[in-house]
Design a protein around this motif. Sequence first.
Motif, short mmCIF file in Angstrom:
data_model
loop_
_atom_site.label_atom_id
_atom_site.label_comp_id
_atom_site.label_asym_id
_atom_site.label_seq_id
_atom_site.Cartn_x
_atom_site.Cartn_y
_atom_site.Cartn_z
N GLU A 94 0.83 -1.19 0.00
CA GLU A 94 0.00 0.00 0.00
C GLU A 94 0.88 1.25 0.00
OE1 GLU A 94 -3.18 1.72 3.09
OE2 GLU A 94 -2.96 -0.46 3.11
N GLY A 95 0.50 2.25 -0.78
CA GLY A 95 1.24 3.51 -0.78
C GLY A 95 2.56 3.43 -1.53
N CYS A 96 2.72 2.39 -2.33
CA CYS A 96 3.97 2.22 -3.09
C CYS A 96 3.61 2.22 -4.57
CB CYS A 96 4.63 0.91 -2.69
SG CYS A 96 5.79 0.26 -3.89
N ARG A 97 4.18 3.16 -5.30
CA ARG A 97 3.94 3.19 -6.74
C ARG A 97 5.21 2.79 -7.46
NH1 ARG A 97 4.53 7.25 -10.46
NH2 ARG A 97 4.89 8.77 -8.81
N LEU A 98 5.15 1.67 -8.16
CA LEU A 98 6.32 1.16 -8.86
C LEU A 98 6.57 2.01 -10.10
CD1 LEU A 98 8.14 -1.23 -8.30
CD2 LEU A 98 6.61 -2.65 -9.65
N VAL A 99 7.76 2.60 -10.22
CA VAL A 99 8.05 3.38 -11.43
C VAL A 99 8.97 2.57 -12.34
CG1 VAL A 99 7.74 5.61 -10.31
CG2 VAL A 99 10.02 4.60 -10.41
N GLU A 100 8.74 2.72 -13.63
CA GLU A 100 9.57 2.04 -14.62
C GLU A 100 10.86 2.82 -14.78
OE1 GLU A 100 9.14 -0.66 -16.80
OE2 GLU A 100 7.48 -1.24 -15.47
N THR A 101 11.99 2.16 -14.67
CA THR A 101 13.25 2.83 -14.99
C THR A 101 13.81 2.20 -16.25
OG1 THR A 101 14.37 1.31 -13.51
CG2 THR A 101 13.88 3.47 -12.65
N GLU A 102 14.48 3.04 -17.04
CA GLU A 102 15.11 2.52 -18.26
C GLU A 102 16.21 1.55 -17.89
OE1 GLU A 102 16.50 5.05 -21.50
OE2 GLU A 102 15.13 6.56 -20.69
N ARG A 103 16.32 0.50 -18.65
CA ARG A 103 17.38 -0.48 -18.47
C ARG A 103 17.50 -0.93 -17.01
NH1 ARG A 103 21.09 -1.47 -22.27
NH2 ARG A 103 21.07 -3.41 -21.15
N SER A 104 16.35 -1.29 -16.41
CA SER A 104 16.39 -1.73 -15.02
C SER A 104 17.10 -3.08 -14.89
CB SER A 104 14.98 -1.83 -14.45
OG SER A 104 14.24 -2.81 -15.15
N ASP A 105 17.46 -3.69 -16.03
CA ASP A 105 18.17 -4.96 -16.00
C ASP A 105 19.68 -4.77 -15.85
OD1 ASP A 105 18.22 -3.72 -18.54
OD2 ASP A 105 18.85 -5.58 -19.50
N LEU A 106 20.16 -3.52 -15.93
CA LEU A 106 21.61 -3.30 -15.86
C LEU A 106 22.14 -3.56 -14.45
CD1 LEU A 106 22.29 -0.01 -17.85
CD2 LEU A 106 23.19 -2.28 -18.37
N CYS A 107 23.31 -4.14 -14.40
CA CYS A 107 23.99 -4.38 -13.12
C CYS A 107 24.30 -3.04 -12.44
CB CYS A 107 25.30 -5.11 -13.40
SG CYS A 107 26.37 -5.31 -11.99
N CYS A 108 24.21 -3.02 -11.11
CA CYS A 108 24.48 -1.78 -10.36
C CYS A 108 25.96 -1.57 -10.10
CB CYS A 108 23.71 -1.77 -9.05
SG CYS A 108 24.34 -2.97 -7.85
N GLY A 109 26.77 -2.61 -10.39
CA GLY A 109 28.21 -2.45 -10.20
C GLY A 109 28.75 -3.00 -8.90
N PHE A 110 27.90 -3.67 -8.10
CA PHE A 110 28.41 -4.24 -6.85
C PHE A 110 29.37 -5.39 -7.16
CE2 PHE A 110 27.75 -7.54 -3.48
CZ PHE A 110 28.63 -6.98 -2.58
N GLY A 111 28.84 -6.50 -7.61
CA GLY A 111 29.70 -7.59 -8.08
C GLY A 111 30.64 -8.18 -7.05
N GLY A 112 30.33 -8.09 -5.76
CA GLY A 112 31.17 -8.71 -4.74
C GLY A 112 32.54 -8.07 -4.68
N THR A 113 33.60 -8.89 -4.83
CA THR A 113 34.95 -8.34 -4.72
C THR A 113 35.25 -7.35 -5.85
OG1 THR A 113 35.70 -10.34 -5.84
CG2 THR A 113 35.96 -10.27 -3.46
N PHE A 114 34.46 -7.41 -6.93
CA PHE A 114 34.58 -6.44 -8.02
C PHE A 114 34.52 -5.01 -7.47
CE2 PHE A 114 32.27 -3.74 -11.13
CZ PHE A 114 33.08 -3.86 -12.24
N ALA A 115 33.63 -4.80 -6.47
CA ALA A 115 33.43 -3.46 -5.91
C ALA A 115 34.68 -2.96 -5.18
CB ALA A 115 32.24 -3.48 -4.95
N LEU A 116 35.51 -3.90 -4.72
CA LEU A 116 36.75 -3.52 -4.03
C LEU A 116 37.92 -3.46 -4.99
CD1 LEU A 116 36.53 -5.73 -0.80
CD2 LEU A 116 36.06 -3.29 -0.99
#
Lengths: 470, 294
Positions: free
Chosen positions: B210-232
């Motif tokens: 309730e009270g949450c509106r899902l917004v579409e983002t472009e290319r929401s399939d793209l990796c955020c860049g965390f990647g475990g040890t990749f981030a370090l």
Amino acid sequence: VSRRVVHPPRAEPDAALAANLHVAAGHWAAGRARVRASADWEAMRERGRAIREDAIRNLPELVDRLEASVTEAGGRVHRAATAEEACSRVVALCRERGATRAVKSKSMLTEEIGLGPALAAAGIDAVETDLGEYIVQAMGDRPSHLLAPAVHLSAGEVAEVFSRQSGRSLDAEDTRSLVDHARGVLRDRFLAAEVGISGVNLAVAETGTLILVESEGNIRLGTGLPRVHVAVMGIEKVIRDWSGAAHLMQLLPLAAHGVPAPASLSLVTGPARDGDDGPEELHLILVDDGRSSMRGTEYESALHCIRCGACLYACPVYRQIGGHAYGSTYSGPIGAVLTPALEHGAHGSEELAELSSLCGACAEACPVKIPLDRQLVSLRADAARRHPRPAERALFAAWARLWSRPAGYRASAATSGRALAPLWGRLARASRGAGWQARAPFPFSRWTEGRDVRAPDPEPFHARWRRRRG
Amino acid sequence: MRESRSPKRPLPQIPGFLISAQTACKQATFAPARGKRAAFSVALGRPVRVSLFVTCLVDLLQPGVGERTVALLERLGCDVDFPAGQTCCGQPAHNSGYPAEARRVAERFLDAFGPTEGPIVAPFGSCVHMVRHAHPRLFADDPRRAAMAAALGERTYDLATFVVEQLGRDAVGGRCPGAGETPVAYHHECHMLRGLGSAEPPLTLLRGVEGCRLVETERSDLCCGFGGTFALKLPDLSVAMADEKLDRARAAGAEAIVSTDAGCLMHLEGRARRRCLDLRVHHLVDLLEPEGRL
């Protein structure tokens, strides 16, 4: 540094470059969305994988059959075990015919084996005729994408080079004038060329037909007008028959651009026959250069690649750093696998496998289902074995010793969460809200260069559970 | 020493420390959803026994996510057990090229969860992907362990997929506080989206908040860049990838980003905080609390 590896990878994001790439990758993503929405994409991928697997499993047999059918169609086949052999064969073919002017079609294989420099050294003037490749050659640059060699450049940068070349001031906004400039220069070169050099997208063993895919028409001209056509091909590009070829010719443009057919397709079966237009001679150079040695390894399926470029556009790392950052002929996820696999890790090229967050977008995009993400993990293991990094190894060994026992795990959790709390606290310069720190001890200091970090919770979940539920 | 709690031993009836009064699970009868086959509705009216794999990042950094996972599962009629011998799935070593070290830690997972029965549920898709797809390969030369890993993998689920597909629940409630609706961008965790093929379950649950509106983002399939040890290892690259993700969410008008991966979340929130962005970052389970956490 090897021929394929110009420099070690550089993981430096470049905002201006990324902006250029995001445009191209955006077009690709829109095409992919259409393709995936269409009915049988997954079934098409599976069939593509099977066709390519058949080719690589039976590579020696199919290469023999290709040689026989090309010869039967009137062509001549030259086998080259190494890049050097391939280059000197092409140079010799030109010299024997007294040829000094050649036109070249875009081919990653010729980039890989260094054919351009070899021809130049032999005094043969070979001009690239693909627009992107022509731009890159004019700049003394290298292609940064399998299909779109100049994707890293903006129209402004191209206008600058062409203006210098033509002595006229060309307007970046007027892309038509840029194309016209290249077309004008190239038309004369096509007509004057004695030899046309091309790559090969696929070769059909059963009929000896070379399939050439393009969008500009330059391959058609470059292989049709000169007296001699020299096609240079990696042996892995062979396929068994026309049923497979027909399928892959759909798969390739769908994966590359989201369209069902390529703009132009040339099917070359032997040289011109009596009375036909076309080259008098057809030479096929079959290049191995490490490919056979990949068979039977866990990277064998990287030989299935049909060079569609989809994994590059799909890759979240490629879109930040571009193809040049990889420092190798083949960039993107497939380049990061293919380069070390072809060289068996010589020159430390497994380092390329670090240029991945292992998000799996490459494997998902691949039209022949190469498990690139898994291969990238395996390459990291190869690297750790072949080029040991003692500190890192010791760290993981200690970690495994502790975390393979519950007591060790809980002790390390208690140490980092509670005992080290004052250290984390002292390192925190500013209050960042509950549990957040702006600085952290090594190796987490690498994290906090650009991000705040959560400090370990003083009471982890396992302790809370034990306290409350026994 | 056997660390794992015996699966047969009934869980003590503790007044839910995680459960708010109005939603307290009175060992609620398990109701399969309409029109869906709920895989674990073995006997109607009987609680489903679930083993929680809390995962190391949640355990050590965000224990609250673990608690809210337990609360949700209990609210849905599950009887939650926490096998005490668990540590980590071994992914950091595996992805860094140290399979032998990963294997040692993966053996711990087998030892901890081997004696359990029924579903194993984790609030972290990436670890589930590791358990399902990498563990059997890590033990390729040990048929007994490989078979055990494969069997455990088959009954290990990420929380959202378990709730939606196995319990057959479309909506489990939850609320965003405040007037009107909060625009929320969902960040697909790569290993859940592509590795497990679970794109829909988290969205299904979010739509019921309730009270949450899902917004579409472009290319929401793209990796955020965390990647475990990749981030370090490649921090600049990792941060550039986070920036693209954050900027796209903001461009879509989102005021919060929601995901299911404690790693992605720490990476995105850490970057948003460093940039002083007015963008909140939450684990999916935070929004499924009856009170709402936003």
